[in-house]
Design a protein around this motif. Sequence first.
Motif, PDB file in Angstrom:
ATOM      1  N   MET A 189       0.814  -1.288  -0.043  1.00 18.14           N
ATOM      2  CA  MET A 189      -0.352   0.129  -0.318  1.00 18.14           C
ATOM      3  C   MET A 189       0.771   1.026  -0.277  1.00 18.14           C
ATOM      4  O   MET A 189       2.097   0.981   0.366  1.00 18.14           O
ATOM      5  CB  MET A 189      -1.114  -0.009   1.311  1.00 18.14           C
ATOM      6  CG  MET A 189      -2.254  -0.949   1.271  1.00 18.14           C
ATOM      7  SD  MET A 189      -3.280  -1.165   2.407  1.00 18.14           S
ATOM      8  CE  MET A 189      -1.978  -1.644   3.956  1.00 18.14           C
ATOM      9  N   ARG A 190       0.194   2.031  -0.324  1.00 18.10           N
ATOM     10  CA  ARG A 190       0.987   3.586  -0.411  1.00 18.10           C
ATOM     11  C   ARG A 190       0.347   4.591   0.352  1.00 18.10           C
ATOM     12  O   ARG A 190      -1.516   4.306   0.549  1.00 18.10           O
ATOM     13  CB  ARG A 190       0.805   4.541  -1.808  1.00 18.10           C
ATOM     14  CG  ARG A 190       1.846   5.268  -1.733  1.00 18.10           C
ATOM     15  CD  ARG A 190       2.266   5.963  -2.905  1.00 18.10           C
ATOM     16  NE  ARG A 190       3.421   6.937  -2.551  1.00 18.10           N
ATOM     17  CZ  ARG A 190       4.196   7.618  -3.785  1.00 18.10           C
ATOM     18  NH1 ARG A 190       3.785   7.560  -4.989  1.00 18.10           N
ATOM     19  NH2 ARG A 190       5.180   9.306  -3.502  1.00 18.10           N
ATOM     20  N   HIS A 222       5.175  -1.035   2.427  1.00 22.14           N
ATOM     21  CA  HIS A 222       4.307  -0.754   2.035  1.00 22.14           C
ATOM     22  C   HIS A 222       5.133   1.227   1.749  1.00 22.14           C
ATOM     23  O   HIS A 222       6.321   0.986   2.433  1.00 22.14           O
ATOM     24  CB  HIS A 222       3.319   0.189   3.084  1.00 22.14           C
ATOM     25  CG  HIS A 222       2.545  -0.437   3.613  1.00 22.14           C
ATOM     26  ND1 HIS A 222       2.409  -1.588   2.958  1.00 22.14           N
ATOM     27  CD2 HIS A 222       2.460  -1.850   4.950  1.00 22.14           C
ATOM     28  CE1 HIS A 222       1.295  -2.693   3.775  1.00 22.14           C
ATOM     29  NE2 HIS A 222       1.586  -2.531   5.133  1.00 22.14           N
ATOM     30  N   ARG A 223       4.944   1.542   0.946  1.00 24.23           N
ATOM     31  CA  ARG A 223       5.719   3.052   0.579  1.00 24.23           C
ATOM     32  C   ARG A 223       5.088   4.146   1.158  1.00 24.23           C
ATOM     33  O   ARG A 223       3.817   4.790   1.179  1.00 24.23           O
ATOM     34  CB  ARG A 223       5.253   2.951  -0.942  1.00 24.23           C
ATOM     35  CG  ARG A 223       6.276   1.760  -1.680  1.00 24.23           C
ATOM     36  CD  ARG A 223       6.051   1.863  -3.294  1.00 24.23           C
ATOM     37  NE  ARG A 223       6.503   3.444  -3.321  1.00 24.23           N
ATOM     38  CZ  ARG A 223       8.160   3.282  -3.921  1.00 24.23           C
ATOM     39  NH1 ARG A 223       8.875   2.540  -3.639  1.00 24.23           N
ATOM     40  NH2 ARG A 223       8.090   4.788  -4.111  1.00 24.23           N
ATOM     41  N   ASP A 261      -3.675   4.558  -0.937  1.00 25.44           N
ATOM     42  CA  ASP A 261      -4.326   3.817  -0.304  1.00 25.44           C
ATOM     43  C   ASP A 261      -4.796   4.604   1.087  1.00 25.44           C
ATOM     44  O   ASP A 261      -6.350   4.049   0.822  1.00 25.44           O
ATOM     45  CB  ASP A 261      -3.686   2.542  -0.359  1.00 25.44           C
ATOM     46  CG  ASP A 261      -3.067   2.098  -1.818  1.00 25.44           C
ATOM     47  OD1 ASP A 261      -4.400   1.569  -3.091  1.00 25.44           O
ATOM     48  OD2 ASP A 261      -1.726   2.042  -1.844  1.00 25.44           O
ATOM     49  N   THR A 315     -10.449   8.311   0.564  1.00 25.96           N
ATOM     50  CA  THR A 315      -8.787   7.122   0.743  1.00 25.96           C
ATOM     51  C   THR A 315      -9.722   7.023   2.430  1.00 25.96           C
ATOM     52  O   THR A 315      -9.678   7.820   3.179  1.00 25.96           O
ATOM     53  CB  THR A 315      -8.111   8.432   0.734  1.00 25.96           C
ATOM     54  OG1 THR A 315      -7.458   8.750  -0.924  1.00 25.96           O
ATOM     55  CG2 THR A 315      -6.503   8.044   1.303  1.00 25.96           C
ATOM     56  N   ARG A 317       8.827  -3.720  -6.704  1.00 23.68           N
ATOM     57  CA  ARG A 317       8.071  -3.231  -7.821  1.00 23.68           C
ATOM     58  C   ARG A 317       7.402  -3.839  -8.958  1.00 23.68           C
ATOM     59  O   ARG A 317       5.832  -3.588  -8.972  1.00 23.68           O
ATOM     60  CB  ARG A 317       8.752  -2.336  -8.691  1.00 23.68           C
ATOM     61  CG  ARG A 317       9.281  -0.867  -7.326  1.00 23.68           C
ATOM     62  CD  ARG A 317      10.122  -0.384  -9.088  1.00 23.68           C
ATOM     63  NE  ARG A 317      10.185   0.734  -7.761  1.00 23.68           N
ATOM     64  CZ  ARG A 317      10.501   1.966  -8.118  1.00 23.68           C
ATOM     65  NH1 ARG A 317      11.922   2.277 -10.257  1.00 23.68           N
ATOM     66  NH2 ARG A 317      11.058   2.933  -8.086  1.00 23.68           N
ATOM     67  N   GLU A 361       3.912  -4.672  -6.175  1.00 24.83           N
ATOM     68  CA  GLU A 361       3.254  -4.244  -6.801  1.00 24.83           C
ATOM     69  C   GLU A 361       2.494  -3.719  -7.416  1.00 24.83           C
ATOM     70  O   GLU A 361       1.394  -3.203  -7.588  1.00 24.83           O
ATOM     71  CB  GLU A 361       3.970  -2.747  -6.026  1.00 24.83           C
ATOM     72  CG  GLU A 361       5.095  -1.877  -4.389  1.00 24.83           C
ATOM     73  CD  GLU A 361       3.455  -2.714  -3.063  1.00 24.83           C
ATOM     74  OE1 GLU A 361       2.597  -2.036  -3.481  1.00 24.83           O
ATOM     75  OE2 GLU A 361       3.860  -3.168  -1.887  1.00 24.83           O
ATOM     76  N   GLU A 372      -1.532  -3.905  -7.466  1.00 22.35           N
ATOM     77  CA  GLU A 372      -2.215  -3.404  -7.873  1.00 22.35           C
ATOM     78  C   GLU A 372      -3.653  -4.260  -9.051  1.00 22.35           C
ATOM     79  O   GLU A 372      -5.167  -4.156  -8.627  1.00 22.35           O
ATOM     80  CB  GLU A 372      -2.147  -2.181  -8.557  1.00 22.35           C
ATOM     81  CG  GLU A 372      -2.599  -0.774  -8.783  1.00 22.35           C
ATOM     82  CD  GLU A 372      -3.842  -0.316  -7.876  1.00 22.35           C
ATOM     83  OE1 GLU A 372      -4.356   0.567  -7.882  1.00 22.35           O
ATOM     84  OE2 GLU A 372      -3.389  -0.738  -6.684  1.00 22.35           O
ATOM     85  N   LEU A 406      -0.281   3.105 -11.758  1.00 24.45           N
ATOM     86  CA  LEU A 406       0.889   2.393 -11.488  1.00 24.45           C
ATOM     87  C   LEU A 406       1.736   3.008 -11.242  1.00 24.45           C
ATOM     88  O   LEU A 406       2.789   2.987 -10.121  1.00 24.45           O
ATOM     89  CB  LEU A 406       0.819   1.676 -12.636  1.00 24.45           C
ATOM     90  CG  LEU A 406      -0.489   0.294 -12.910  1.00 24.45           C
ATOM     91  CD1 LEU A 406      -0.062  -0.591 -13.702  1.00 24.45           C
ATOM     92  CD2 LEU A 406      -0.590  -0.811 -11.383  1.00 24.45           C
ATOM     93  N   ASP A 418       2.021   5.971 -10.039  1.00 26.64           N
ATOM     94  CA  ASP A 418       2.077   7.170  -8.619  1.00 26.64           C
ATOM     95  C   ASP A 418       2.621   5.673  -7.365  1.00 26.64           C
ATOM     96  O   ASP A 418       3.123   6.286  -6.719  1.00 26.64           O
ATOM     97  CB  ASP A 418       0.725   7.444  -8.970  1.00 26.64           C
ATOM     98  CG  ASP A 418       0.277   8.647 -10.062  1.00 26.64           C
ATOM     99  OD1 ASP A 418       1.538   9.165  -9.944  1.00 26.64           O
ATOM    100  OD2 ASP A 418      -0.418   9.382  -9.803  1.00 26.64           O
ATOM    101  N   LYS A 419       1.340   4.429  -8.016  1.00 20.67           N
ATOM    102  CA  LYS A 419       2.225   3.358  -7.233  1.00 20.67           C
ATOM    103  C   LYS A 419       3.145   3.068  -6.415  1.00 20.67           C
ATOM    104  O   LYS A 419       3.884   2.973  -5.628  1.00 20.67           O
ATOM    105  CB  LYS A 419       1.271   2.105  -7.285  1.00 20.67           C
ATOM    106  CG  LYS A 419      -0.209   2.467  -7.237  1.00 20.67           C
ATOM    107  CD  LYS A 419      -1.218   2.948  -5.481  1.00 20.67           C
ATOM    108  CE  LYS A 419      -2.223   2.167  -5.805  1.00 20.67           C
ATOM    109  NZ  LYS A 419      -3.064   2.915  -4.203  1.00 20.67           N
TER     110      LYS A 419
END
Length: 237
Positions: A1-2, A25-26, A46, A81, A160, A163, A167, A181, A183-184
Amino acid sequence: MRILLVEDDSVLRDVMVRSLADAGHRIDVATNVEEADHLWRVQPFDAVLLDLNLPATASPTSGLASGLGALRQARGRGDRTPVLVLTARDRTDERIAGLDAGADDYLGKPFDLAEVEARLRALVRRAQGTEDIVLLGELKLDRKARRFSNADGPLELPAREFEVLWELMSPPGRAVSKRALSDKLSGFEEALGDNALEAFISRLRKKLAGTGAGIRTLRGIGYLLEAEPGTTSPSKA
Protein backbone atom coordinates in the motif's frame (compact mmCIF):
# COMPACT_ATOMS: atom_id res chain seq x y z
CA MET A 1 0.00 0.00 0.00
CA ARG A 2 1.04 3.61 -0.48
CA ILE A 3 0.36 5.40 2.80
CA LEU A 4 0.42 9.04 3.84
CA LEU A 5 1.66 9.32 7.43
CA VAL A 6 0.82 12.66 9.06
CA GLU A 7 2.66 12.84 12.38
CA ASP A 8 4.74 15.60 14.01
CA ASP A 9 6.35 13.47 16.74
CA SER A 10 9.72 12.61 15.17
CA VAL A 11 10.41 9.57 17.37
CA LEU A 12 7.01 7.99 16.80
CA ARG A 13 7.09 8.94 13.12
CA ASP A 14 10.46 7.25 12.53
CA VAL A 15 9.34 4.08 14.31
CA MET A 16 6.14 3.93 12.27
CA VAL A 17 7.94 4.55 8.98
CA ARG A 18 10.39 1.72 9.67
CA SER A 19 7.64 -0.66 10.75
CA LEU A 20 5.38 0.03 7.78
CA ALA A 21 8.26 0.00 5.29
CA ASP A 22 9.46 -3.35 6.69
CA ALA A 23 5.94 -4.66 6.03
CA GLY A 24 6.34 -3.72 2.36
CA HIS A 25 4.44 -0.42 2.26
CA ARG A 26 5.53 2.86 0.61
CA ILE A 27 5.33 5.79 3.02
CA ASP A 28 5.06 9.53 2.36
CA VAL A 29 5.44 11.75 5.42
CA ALA A 30 3.93 15.08 6.43
CA THR A 31 4.80 16.81 9.70
CA ASN A 32 2.22 19.60 9.72
CA VAL A 33 -1.24 20.34 8.38
CA GLU A 34 -0.08 22.28 5.31
CA GLU A 35 2.25 19.50 4.16
CA ALA A 36 -0.49 16.94 4.73
CA ASP A 37 -3.01 18.95 2.72
CA HIS A 38 -0.57 19.44 -0.17
CA LEU A 39 0.48 15.77 -0.42
CA TRP A 40 -3.11 14.60 -0.06
CA ARG A 41 -4.14 16.79 -3.00
CA VAL A 42 -1.37 15.86 -5.44
CA GLN A 43 -0.74 12.16 -4.72
CA PRO A 44 -3.25 9.29 -4.57
CA PHE A 45 -2.88 7.09 -1.47
CA ASP A 46 -4.34 3.77 -0.39
CA ALA A 47 -4.73 5.05 3.17
CA VAL A 48 -3.91 8.00 5.44
CA LEU A 49 -2.64 7.81 9.01
CA LEU A 50 -3.57 11.16 10.53
CA ASP A 51 -2.54 12.68 13.86
CA LEU A 52 -5.23 15.17 14.92
CA ASN A 53 -2.97 17.24 17.17
CA LEU A 54 -0.79 18.83 14.49
CA PRO A 55 0.99 22.18 14.30
CA ALA A 56 -0.38 24.59 11.71
CA THR A 57 1.40 27.56 10.13
CA ALA A 58 -1.41 28.82 7.90
CA SER A 59 -3.99 31.39 8.87
CA PRO A 60 -6.95 29.98 10.85
CA THR A 61 -9.21 31.24 8.05
CA SER A 62 -7.59 28.70 5.69
CA GLY A 63 -9.51 25.88 7.38
CA LEU A 64 -6.23 24.09 8.15
CA ALA A 65 -5.91 24.87 11.85
CA SER A 66 -5.67 21.18 12.78
CA GLY A 67 -5.62 17.65 11.44
CA LEU A 68 -9.41 17.79 11.53
CA GLY A 69 -9.26 20.69 9.10
CA ALA A 70 -7.20 18.71 6.59
CA LEU A 71 -9.60 15.79 6.91
CA ARG A 72 -12.67 17.98 6.43
CA GLN A 73 -11.17 19.59 3.33
CA ALA A 74 -10.30 16.20 1.82
CA ARG A 75 -13.82 14.90 2.35
CA GLY A 76 -15.26 18.18 1.12
CA ARG A 77 -13.55 17.75 -2.27
CA GLY A 78 -14.83 14.17 -2.55
CA ASP A 79 -11.65 12.34 -1.51
CA ARG A 80 -12.69 8.97 -0.05
CA THR A 81 -9.22 7.64 0.87
CA PRO A 82 -9.53 5.53 4.05
CA VAL A 83 -8.32 7.50 7.08
CA LEU A 84 -7.13 6.07 10.39
CA VAL A 85 -6.91 8.83 12.98
CA LEU A 86 -4.11 8.61 15.56
CA THR A 87 -4.24 10.80 18.64
CA ALA A 88 -3.32 10.94 22.29
CA ARG A 89 -6.68 12.50 23.02
CA ASP A 90 -9.07 10.22 24.84
CA ARG A 91 -12.15 12.40 25.28
CA THR A 92 -15.29 10.97 23.78
CA ASP A 93 -16.31 14.26 22.17
CA GLU A 94 -12.97 14.49 20.35
CA ARG A 95 -13.23 10.93 19.07
CA ILE A 96 -16.71 11.76 17.80
CA ALA A 97 -15.39 14.93 16.12
CA GLY A 98 -12.78 12.90 14.22
CA LEU A 99 -15.33 10.37 13.04
CA ASP A 100 -17.84 13.08 12.14
CA ALA A 101 -15.15 14.85 10.10
CA GLY A 102 -14.89 11.75 7.94
CA ALA A 103 -12.37 9.44 9.62
CA ASP A 104 -12.97 5.74 9.00
CA ASP A 105 -11.40 4.48 12.21
CA TYR A 106 -9.79 5.81 15.39
CA LEU A 107 -6.81 4.58 17.43
CA GLY A 108 -5.56 6.23 20.62
CA LYS A 109 -1.89 6.55 21.57
CA PRO A 110 -0.06 4.57 22.74
CA PHE A 111 -0.88 1.84 20.28
CA ASP A 112 0.56 -1.42 19.01
CA LEU A 113 2.11 -1.09 15.55
CA ALA A 114 0.76 -4.50 14.55
CA GLU A 115 -2.75 -3.23 15.31
CA VAL A 116 -2.15 -0.14 13.18
CA GLU A 117 -1.26 -2.30 10.19
CA ALA A 118 -4.17 -4.68 10.80
CA ARG A 119 -6.63 -1.77 10.92
CA LEU A 120 -5.13 -0.30 7.74
CA ARG A 121 -5.57 -3.61 5.92
CA ALA A 122 -9.18 -3.80 7.07
CA LEU A 123 -9.92 -0.23 5.95
CA VAL A 124 -8.39 -0.75 2.51
CA ARG A 125 -10.19 -4.08 2.04
CA ARG A 126 -13.46 -2.38 2.89
CA ALA A 127 -12.76 0.52 0.51
CA GLN A 128 -11.71 -1.74 -2.36
CA GLY A 129 -14.41 -4.33 -1.75
CA THR A 130 -11.83 -7.12 -1.60
CA GLU A 131 -11.13 -10.06 0.70
CA ASP A 132 -7.96 -11.45 2.27
CA ILE A 133 -7.71 -14.21 -0.34
CA VAL A 134 -8.15 -13.47 -4.07
CA LEU A 135 -7.96 -16.19 -6.74
CA LEU A 136 -7.56 -15.97 -10.50
CA GLY A 137 -6.90 -19.27 -12.25
CA GLU A 138 -4.02 -20.81 -10.29
CA LEU A 139 -2.78 -17.40 -9.15
CA LYS A 140 -3.51 -16.68 -5.49
CA LEU A 141 -3.04 -13.48 -3.50
CA ASP A 142 -3.00 -13.74 0.28
CA ARG A 143 -3.36 -10.12 1.37
CA LYS A 144 -2.82 -10.79 5.04
CA ALA A 145 0.46 -12.63 4.42
CA ARG A 146 1.36 -10.29 1.51
CA ARG A 147 2.16 -13.27 -0.67
CA PHE A 148 1.43 -14.47 -4.19
CA SER A 149 1.49 -18.15 -5.07
CA ASN A 150 0.64 -20.53 -7.89
CA ALA A 151 0.22 -24.29 -8.20
CA ASP A 152 3.96 -24.77 -7.64
CA GLY A 153 4.10 -22.73 -4.44
CA PRO A 154 5.08 -19.14 -3.51
CA LEU A 155 5.65 -16.76 -6.41
CA GLU A 156 8.72 -14.71 -5.53
CA LEU A 157 8.64 -11.21 -7.00
CA PRO A 158 10.89 -8.15 -6.67
CA ALA A 159 9.24 -5.31 -4.75
CA ARG A 160 8.05 -3.23 -7.70
CA GLU A 161 6.74 -6.20 -9.68
CA PHE A 162 4.92 -7.27 -6.51
CA GLU A 163 3.27 -3.84 -6.21
CA VAL A 164 2.20 -3.84 -9.88
CA LEU A 165 0.61 -7.28 -9.57
CA TRP A 166 -0.99 -6.36 -6.23
CA GLU A 167 -2.64 -3.32 -7.81
CA LEU A 168 -3.83 -5.28 -10.84
CA MET A 169 -5.36 -7.91 -8.56
CA SER A 170 -7.23 -5.44 -6.33
CA PRO A 171 -9.54 -6.75 -7.71
CA PRO A 172 -8.74 -8.54 -11.00
CA GLY A 173 -10.85 -7.70 -14.04
CA ARG A 174 -10.44 -3.97 -13.40
CA ALA A 175 -8.68 -1.60 -15.81
CA VAL A 176 -5.75 0.17 -14.12
CA SER A 177 -4.22 3.20 -15.81
CA LYS A 178 -0.50 3.60 -16.41
CA ARG A 179 -0.66 6.79 -14.35
CA ALA A 180 -2.13 4.95 -11.36
CA LEU A 181 0.54 2.26 -11.51
CA SER A 182 3.30 4.83 -11.92
CA ASP A 183 2.01 6.79 -8.92
CA LYS A 184 2.03 3.61 -6.81
CA LEU A 185 5.63 2.88 -7.69
CA SER A 186 7.10 6.37 -7.66
CA GLY A 187 8.42 8.37 -4.75
CA PHE A 188 7.04 11.89 -4.33
CA GLU A 189 10.10 13.45 -6.02
CA GLU A 190 10.61 10.78 -8.69
CA ALA A 191 8.51 9.58 -11.58
CA LEU A 192 8.44 6.13 -13.12
CA GLY A 193 8.59 6.31 -16.92
CA ASP A 194 6.41 4.31 -19.29
CA ASN A 195 9.38 2.24 -20.47
CA ALA A 196 10.19 1.11 -16.93
CA LEU A 197 6.54 0.24 -16.26
CA GLU A 198 6.31 -1.73 -19.49
CA ALA A 199 9.43 -3.67 -18.48
CA PHE A 200 7.78 -4.66 -15.19
CA ILE A 201 4.65 -5.75 -17.06
CA SER A 202 6.71 -7.80 -19.53
CA ARG A 203 8.52 -9.63 -16.74
CA LEU A 204 5.25 -10.29 -14.91
CA ARG A 205 3.67 -11.77 -18.02
CA LYS A 206 6.49 -14.31 -18.24
CA LYS A 207 6.15 -15.21 -14.56
CA LEU A 208 2.38 -15.63 -14.84
CA ALA A 209 2.68 -18.08 -17.74
CA GLY A 210 0.78 -21.27 -16.96
CA THR A 211 -1.22 -19.80 -14.06
CA GLY A 212 -4.33 -19.07 -16.12
CA ALA A 213 -3.95 -15.36 -15.37
CA GLY A 214 -2.77 -12.85 -17.94
CA ILE A 215 -2.17 -9.12 -18.25
CA ARG A 216 -3.91 -7.47 -21.19
CA THR A 217 -2.85 -4.07 -22.52
CA LEU A 218 -5.74 -1.67 -23.04
CA ARG A 219 -4.42 0.77 -25.60
CA GLY A 220 -4.69 4.34 -24.39
CA ILE A 221 -5.98 3.21 -20.99
CA GLY A 222 -3.59 0.90 -19.15
CA TYR A 223 -3.65 -2.75 -18.14
CA LEU A 224 -6.11 -5.38 -16.97
CA LEU A 225 -5.46 -8.68 -15.16
CA GLU A 226 -7.89 -11.34 -16.36
CA ALA A 227 -8.42 -15.07 -16.63
CA GLU A 228 -7.03 -16.49 -19.83
CA PRO A 229 -9.48 -18.31 -22.16
CA GLY A 230 -10.48 -21.67 -20.75
CA THR A 231 -9.63 -20.85 -17.13
CA THR A 232 -11.77 -19.99 -14.11
CA SER A 233 -12.99 -16.43 -13.74
CA PRO A 234 -11.83 -14.26 -10.78
CA SER A 235 -13.09 -15.40 -7.42
CA LYS A 236 -12.65 -14.73 -3.74
CA ALA A 237 -12.13 -17.28 -1.01
